[in-house]
Write a protein that holds these residues in place. Structure first.
Motif, PDB file in Angstrom:
ATOM      1  N   ARG A 107       0.827  -1.204   0.000  1.00 16.57           N
ATOM      2  CA  ARG A 107       0.000   0.000   0.000  1.00 16.57           C
ATOM      3  C   ARG A 107       0.863   1.256   0.000  1.00 16.57           C
ATOM      4  N   GLU A 110       2.950   2.447   3.003  1.00 23.40           N
ATOM      5  CA  GLU A 110       3.457   1.298   3.760  1.00 23.40           C
ATOM      6  C   GLU A 110       4.938   1.505   4.065  1.00 23.40           C
ATOM      7  N   HIS A 177       4.500  -0.688   9.194  1.00 28.41           N
ATOM      8  CA  HIS A 177       3.282   0.135   9.140  1.00 28.41           C
ATOM      9  C   HIS A 177       2.563  -0.158   7.844  1.00 28.41           C
ATOM     10  N   ARG A 178       1.267  -0.401   7.954  1.00 33.09           N
ATOM     11  CA  ARG A 178       0.444  -0.664   6.774  1.00 33.09           C
ATOM     12  C   ARG A 178      -0.816   0.181   6.886  1.00 33.09           C
ATOM     13  N   PRO A 179      -0.965   1.196   6.040  1.00 34.24           N
ATOM     14  CA  PRO A 179      -2.121   2.097   6.128  1.00 34.24           C
ATOM     15  C   PRO A 179      -3.444   1.351   5.979  1.00 34.24           C
ATOM     16  N   ASP A 180      -4.519   1.970   6.467  1.00 33.08           N
ATOM     17  CA  ASP A 180      -5.819   1.317   6.418  1.00 33.08           C
ATOM     18  C   ASP A 180      -6.609   1.632   5.153  1.00 33.08           C
ATOM     19  N   HIS A 181      -6.019   2.377   4.205  1.00 33.15           N
ATOM     20  CA  HIS A 181      -6.690   2.583   2.920  1.00 33.15           C
ATOM     21  C   HIS A 181      -6.395   1.412   1.987  1.00 33.15           C
ATOM     22  N   ALA A 182      -6.986   1.430   0.806  1.00 37.21           N
ATOM     23  CA  ALA A 182      -6.845   0.317  -0.134  1.00 37.21           C
ATOM     24  C   ALA A 182      -6.036   0.681  -1.378  1.00 37.21           C
TER      25      ALA A 182
END
Length: 226
Positions: A107, A110, A177-182
């Motif tokens: 992502r 990320e 870290h992995r963002p919560d968007h797609a």
């Protein structure tokens, strides 16, 4: 997840680039020992984020938001089968060849920490996919390569340097870290190349997105709003 190789290139004169001096650093080869990684400066001024690596056409490459280019060994293996030829690490001009990372599914925003615990690890952030160019096609010597690579939709990832340090082949790679968007690399690449109607969807990634891609998404969204 692991870093298989760290690859750097030297400036070389070639007939297939439109860089003003006719040189490119795309022919990257694995190196032994640690390599220093740091933010190189703004695009147009800064070049590669890796010490000893040449980025010659700073109009289109290098700079803080394209400081490091990574490609999954799994994607290189796919192209080995498709092209019927050996593709050593660094063949696509990537600085980092990884194993175990889903490069296309990464992502935007990320973050990856690369290095050994307690050492001088590097923190990198995904910004966008790599857009293929004439130099890439000339380097590989494959007719129609730009179109073929684009349609496959697995471009590898550009990264910015959040925390500098040193890396070497064999270092572990951790997604911290992995963002919560797609908004994935694959989606960003598709929106930027084959389906521009997807551009507004990139806005969910915010300023983690490469500034040029973010500007294109905003412009498209404003033009077609309502």
């Amino acid at each position: 997840m692991q870093l298989l190789s760290v690859n750097v290139g030297r400036a070389e004169a070639v007939p297939y680039t439109d860089q003003p001096q006719g040189v490119t650093g795309i022919d990257k080869r694995p190196v032994d020992g640690p390599v220093r990684v740091s933010a190189p400066g703004p695009k147009g001024v800064g070049a590669s984020g890796l010490a000893g690596d040449a980025v010659c056409d700073t109009r289109h490459h290098g700079g803080d938001d394209q400081a490091v280019y990574a490609m999954a060994r799994e994607d290189l293996d796919f192209w080995e089968r498709e092209l019927g030829r050996t593709l050593p690490n660094g063949s696509f001009g990537e600085n980092l060849t990884t194993v175990g990372l889903d490069m296309s599914g990464a992502r935007i925003g990320e973050r990856w920490r690369i290095g050994t615990p307690g050492g001088s690890a590097v923190l990198l952030e995904v910004t966008c996919g790599r857009i293929p160019c004439r130099t890439f096609q000339g380097h590989l010597g494959e007719k129609g390569w730009v179109r073929r690579f684009t349609l496959n939709g697995a471009p590898g990832a550009y990264l910015r340097v959040i925390e500098p340090g040193e890396i070497r082949a064999g270092d572990p790679v951790e997604i911290v870290h992995r963002p919560d968007h797609a908004v994935t690399v694959a989606l960003q690449f598709r929106a930027s190349t084959t389906d521009r109607s997807l551009l507004p969807s990139l806005l969910a990634a915010g300023t983690a997105l490469h500034p040029e891609s973010l500007a294109a998404a905003r412009k498209y969204a404003e033009a077609y709003a309502g």
